[in-house]
Design an enzyme around this catalytic site. Structure first.
Site, PDB file in Angstrom:
ATOM      1  N   LYS A  82      -1.378  21.442  -8.793  1.00  0.00           N
ATOM      2  CA  LYS A  82      -1.555  21.084 -10.218  1.00  0.00           C
ATOM      3  C   LYS A  82      -1.798  22.347 -11.044  1.00  0.00           C
ATOM      4  CE  LYS A  82      -0.973  16.673  -9.992  1.00  0.00           C
ATOM      5  NZ  LYS A  82       0.234  16.078 -10.579  1.00  0.00           N
ATOM      6  N   TYR A 126      -3.545  20.173  -2.930  1.00  0.00           N
ATOM      7  CA  TYR A 126      -3.151  19.281  -4.026  1.00  0.00           C
ATOM      8  C   TYR A 126      -3.575  19.877  -5.375  1.00  0.00           C
ATOM      9  CZ  TYR A 126      -3.613  15.510  -7.432  1.00  0.00           C
ATOM     10  OH  TYR A 126      -3.564  14.765  -8.585  1.00  0.00           O
ATOM     11  N   SER A 154      -4.861  17.274 -13.436  1.00  0.00           N
ATOM     12  CA  SER A 154      -6.043  16.609 -12.884  1.00  0.00           C
ATOM     13  C   SER A 154      -7.283  17.466 -13.100  1.00  0.00           C
ATOM     14  CB  SER A 154      -5.828  16.416 -11.378  1.00  0.00           C
ATOM     15  OG  SER A 154      -7.037  16.066 -10.751  1.00  0.00           O
TER      16      SER A 154
HETATM   17  P1  NAD Z   1       1.425   7.185  -7.958  1.00  0.00           P
HETATM   18  O1  NAD Z   1       1.634   7.678  -6.590  1.00  0.00           O
HETATM   19  O2  NAD Z   1       1.149   5.732  -8.160  1.00  0.00           O
HETATM   20  O3  NAD Z   1       2.673   7.581  -8.895  1.00  0.00           O
HETATM   21  C1  NAD Z   1       3.463   8.721  -8.655  1.00  0.00           C
HETATM   22  C2  NAD Z   1       4.914   8.275  -8.698  1.00  0.00           C
HETATM   23  O4  NAD Z   1       5.743   9.406  -8.452  1.00  0.00           O
HETATM   24  C3  NAD Z   1       5.251   7.240  -7.634  1.00  0.00           C
HETATM   25  O5  NAD Z   1       5.950   6.189  -8.257  1.00  0.00           O
HETATM   26  C4  NAD Z   1       6.128   7.996  -6.638  1.00  0.00           C
HETATM   27  O6  NAD Z   1       7.061   7.144  -5.992  1.00  0.00           O
HETATM   28  C5  NAD Z   1       6.763   9.045  -7.527  1.00  0.00           C
HETATM   29  N1  NAD Z   1       7.161  10.268  -6.846  1.00  0.00           N
HETATM   30  C6  NAD Z   1       6.427  11.049  -6.013  1.00  0.00           C
HETATM   31  N2  NAD Z   1       7.151  12.093  -5.581  1.00  0.00           N
HETATM   32  C7  NAD Z   1       8.372  11.979  -6.159  1.00  0.00           C
HETATM   33  C8  NAD Z   1       9.567  12.746  -6.091  1.00  0.00           C
HETATM   34  N3  NAD Z   1       9.664  13.817  -5.312  1.00  0.00           N
HETATM   35  N4  NAD Z   1      10.625  12.352  -6.832  1.00  0.00           N
HETATM   36  C9  NAD Z   1      10.559  11.241  -7.613  1.00  0.00           C
HETATM   37  N5  NAD Z   1       9.462  10.470  -7.689  1.00  0.00           N
HETATM   38  C10 NAD Z   1       8.382  10.832  -6.983  1.00  0.00           C
HETATM   39  O7  NAD Z   1       0.273   8.055  -8.616  1.00  0.00           O
HETATM   40  P2  NAD Z   1      -0.488   7.887  -9.991  1.00  0.00           P
HETATM   41  O8  NAD Z   1      -1.908   7.589  -9.684  1.00  0.00           O
HETATM   42  O9  NAD Z   1       0.270   7.008 -10.898  1.00  0.00           O
HETATM   43  O10 NAD Z   1      -0.440   9.399 -10.478  1.00  0.00           O
HETATM   44  C11 NAD Z   1       0.557   9.876 -11.366  1.00  0.00           C
HETATM   45  C12 NAD Z   1       0.368  11.358 -11.545  1.00  0.00           C
HETATM   46  O11 NAD Z   1      -0.963  11.600 -12.020  1.00  0.00           O
HETATM   47  C13 NAD Z   1       0.501  12.196 -10.260  1.00  0.00           C
HETATM   48  O12 NAD Z   1       1.160  13.394 -10.583  1.00  0.00           O
HETATM   49  C14 NAD Z   1      -0.931  12.459  -9.862  1.00  0.00           C
HETATM   50  O13 NAD Z   1      -1.069  13.652  -9.136  1.00  0.00           O
HETATM   51  C15 NAD Z   1      -1.614  12.561 -11.213  1.00  0.00           C
HETATM   52  N6  NAD Z   1      -3.047  12.259 -11.153  1.00  0.00           N
HETATM   53  C16 NAD Z   1      -3.473  11.060 -10.632  1.00  0.00           C
HETATM   54  C17 NAD Z   1      -4.834  10.793 -10.533  1.00  0.00           C
HETATM   55  C18 NAD Z   1      -5.328   9.514  -9.915  1.00  0.00           C
HETATM   56  O14 NAD Z   1      -6.477   9.465  -9.502  1.00  0.00           O
HETATM   57  N7  NAD Z   1      -4.528   8.455  -9.846  1.00  0.00           N
HETATM   58  C19 NAD Z   1      -5.772  11.742 -10.983  1.00  0.00           C
HETATM   59  C20 NAD Z   1      -5.296  12.929 -11.540  1.00  0.00           C
HETATM   60  C21 NAD Z   1      -3.927  13.173 -11.622  1.00  0.00           C
HETATM   61  N1  UFG Z   2     -16.796   7.357  -2.621  1.00  0.00           N
HETATM   62  C1  UFG Z   2     -17.551   6.601  -1.740  1.00  0.00           C
HETATM   63  N2  UFG Z   2     -16.879   5.821  -0.841  1.00  0.00           N
HETATM   64  C2  UFG Z   2     -15.520   5.761  -0.780  1.00  0.00           C
HETATM   65  C3  UFG Z   2     -14.767   6.552  -1.677  1.00  0.00           C
HETATM   66  C4  UFG Z   2     -15.440   7.348  -2.575  1.00  0.00           C
HETATM   67  O1  UFG Z   2     -18.781   6.623  -1.763  1.00  0.00           O
HETATM   68  O2  UFG Z   2     -14.973   5.035   0.071  1.00  0.00           O
HETATM   69  C5  UFG Z   2     -17.507   8.174  -3.615  1.00  0.00           C
HETATM   70  C6  UFG Z   2     -17.214   9.658  -3.518  1.00  0.00           C
HETATM   71  O3  UFG Z   2     -18.080  10.261  -2.607  1.00  0.00           O
HETATM   72  C7  UFG Z   2     -17.426  10.110  -4.964  1.00  0.00           C
HETATM   73  C8  UFG Z   2     -16.992   8.892  -5.786  1.00  0.00           C
HETATM   74  O4  UFG Z   2     -17.052   7.781  -4.896  1.00  0.00           O
HETATM   75  O5  UFG Z   2     -18.796  10.320  -5.200  1.00  0.00           O
HETATM   76  C9  UFG Z   2     -15.571   9.007  -6.329  1.00  0.00           C
HETATM   77  O6  UFG Z   2     -14.690   9.307  -5.258  1.00  0.00           O
HETATM   78  P1  UFG Z   2     -13.096   9.192  -5.438  1.00  0.00           P
HETATM   79  O7  UFG Z   2     -12.492   9.535  -4.121  1.00  0.00           O
HETATM   80  O8  UFG Z   2     -12.742   7.889  -6.052  1.00  0.00           O
HETATM   81  O9  UFG Z   2     -12.780  10.299  -6.538  1.00  0.00           O
HETATM   82  P2  UFG Z   2     -12.960  11.879  -6.478  1.00  0.00           P
HETATM   83  O10 UFG Z   2     -13.613  12.252  -7.768  1.00  0.00           O
HETATM   84  O11 UFG Z   2     -13.601  12.336  -5.241  1.00  0.00           O
HETATM   85  O12 UFG Z   2     -11.451  12.352  -6.436  1.00  0.00           O
HETATM   86  C10 UFG Z   2     -10.590  12.138  -7.545  1.00  0.00           C
HETATM   87  C11 UFG Z   2      -9.130  12.161  -7.108  1.00  0.00           C
HETATM   88  C12 UFG Z   2      -8.781  13.497  -6.545  1.00  0.00           C
HETATM   89  C13 UFG Z   2      -9.172  14.574  -7.495  1.00  0.00           C
HETATM   90  C14 UFG Z   2     -10.635  14.437  -7.912  1.00  0.00           C
HETATM   91  C15 UFG Z   2     -11.080  15.439  -8.948  1.00  0.00           C
HETATM   92  O13 UFG Z   2      -8.890  11.199  -6.125  1.00  0.00           O
HETATM   93  O14 UFG Z   2      -7.381  13.553  -6.385  1.00  0.00           O
HETATM   94  O15 UFG Z   2     -10.839  13.147  -8.463  1.00  0.00           O
HETATM   95  O16 UFG Z   2     -10.463  15.185 -10.152  1.00  0.00           O
HETATM   96  F1  UFG Z   2      -9.014  15.764  -6.863  1.00  0.00           F
END
Ligand code: NAD
Ligand code: UFG
Length: 344
Positions: free
Chosen positions: A152, A148, A124
């Protein structure tokens, strides 16, 4: 190619499965469904008209992982499984370290035992922490500001060390910026279990009438319109980056961290306006105080992805909002929870 996909039932996983299946790969999904619905995998099967192996298991369970990898004997692993809520990670840090870090160590050990040397890991942009400069390139210092983000960064380090110690190993650490949007069918999408923490799913729930109004966290940032700006990346583009990373890992050894973003920033107000255009009605919102821990701006340098992966984002904010709205309006309450619907 045989690809073992941890966390494949989740938001980004399901979108990636569709592209992997379309490309003819043989898959095994390993997920404990802690943040996903089995219905999502059923829909992937329907959309792709293809089947794949599915193991309900937890990456903290080393034995289960060893058995699954030994049985499937994959050529490569895509590792999505992890917990991802920043706030929860502050409250339950040990859960995050155990799930994300110990789980990843177990996975690498099981890969070793099964002779698998290729991994694509979901990292991330949060690993960068406060911006020293923008856009974030991959050489920016790593200084995450919450548990978190530290999980990562730690897993990135573990994988880098594993790669050094394992002959011919290849790892790609994909640093996602802000994934949003949904598949064009509207059949799969993001389905947060609780109140959404992130902007797009919150906006989507206001648009569909599940929530009353959006809080815009601060309009006094040093940005175009005072609201926070981020690099939103369409989940379908993000999925394609995983296939590009798999292809890259077949022709390279070593470990590379690569940003996955568009390189463009979009403010909160701009995203809300684009969503209003997509759903055809106004989204109720008010200006709330800044959210603690938020930064003004975050966006990616994309040159490394273009150079190494031959990948770049194709879809724009209108595509992101239109696809999100299709998913949200067709599935206002997300995936059905009725267990009888599990295999539909
Ligand atoms: P998500 O929660 O939809 O998917 C994660 C999946 O992993 C889920 O299906 C969950 O059931 C499974 N899981 C969690 N813990 C587990 C375990 N111990 N054993 C087996 N399965 C497990 O999330 P996502 O948005 O699809 O994210 C996928 C990956 O990308 C995650 O590692 C997350 O940290 C990373 N990521 C997501 C975002 C985002 O904003 N969505 C941003 C940066 C990184
Ligand atoms: N925001 C609002 N209202 C809301 C939610 C968010 O105004 O209800 C704003 C936040 O202040 C920010 C923007 O929308 O300015 C984006 O916010 P998000 O929560 O969607 O995303 P972030 O960039 O804050 O966080 C995401 C992931 C985190 C990760 C981070 C940095 O959710 O896990 O990107 O990569 F840590």
């Amino acid at each position: 190619m045989k690809v073992f996909v941890t966390g494949g039932a989740g938001y980004i996983g399901t979108h990636t499965l569709l592209q992997l299946l379309a490309a003819g790969h043989e898959l095994c999904v390993f997920d404990n469904f802690s943040n996903a619905s089995p219905v999502a995998l059923t829909r992937v099967r329907q959309l792709s008209n293809r089947d794949f192996a599915q193991v309900e298991g937890d990456i903290r369970d080393a034995g289960a992982l060893h058995r699954a990898l030994a049985d499937f004997a994959p050529d490569a692993v895509i590792h999505f499984a992890g917990l991802k809520a920043v706030g929860e990670s502050n409250e339950k840090p040990l859960l995050y370290y155990e799930n994300n870090v110990t789980g990843s160590v177990n996975l690498l050990a099981a890969m070793d035992a099964a002779g698998c040397r290729r991994i694509v890991f979901s990292s991330s942009a949060t690993v960068y922490g406060e911006a020293q400069y923008l856009p974030f390139d991959e050489d920016h210092p790593i200084a995450p500001t919450n548990p978190y983000g530290r999980t990562k960064a730690m897993v990135e380090g573990v994988i880098a060390d594993w790669t050094k110690a394992t002959p011919n190993a290849s790892a790609v650490l994909l640093r996602y910026f802000n994934p949003v949007g949904a598949h064009e069918s509207g059949r799969i999408g993001e389905d947060p279990r609780d109140i959404p923490n992130n902007l797009m799913p919150f906006v989507a729930q206001v648009a569909v009438g599940r929530r009353e109004k959006l809080s815009i966290f601060g309009d006094d940032y040093d940005t175009r319109d005072g609201t926070g700006e981020r690099d939103y990346i369409h989940v379908v583009d993000l999925a394609a980056a995983h296939l590009a990373a798999l292809a890259y890992s077949a022709r390279a050894t070593g470990c590379e961290a690569i940003n996955v973003g568009t390189g463009q920033s979009i403010t909160v107000k701009e995203l809300v306006a684009a969503y209003e255009a997509a759903c055809g009605h106004a989204i109720s919102a008010y200006i709330a105080p800044r959210r603690s821990g938020d930064v003004a701006s975050s966006y990616a340098a994309t040159a490394k992805a273009e150079q190494l992966l031959k990948w770049r984002a194709e879809l724009n904010v209108n595509d992101m909002c239109a696809s999100s709205w299709l998913w949200q309006s067709d599935n206002p309450n997300g995936y059905p929870i009725d267990v009888s619907a599990r295999r539909r």
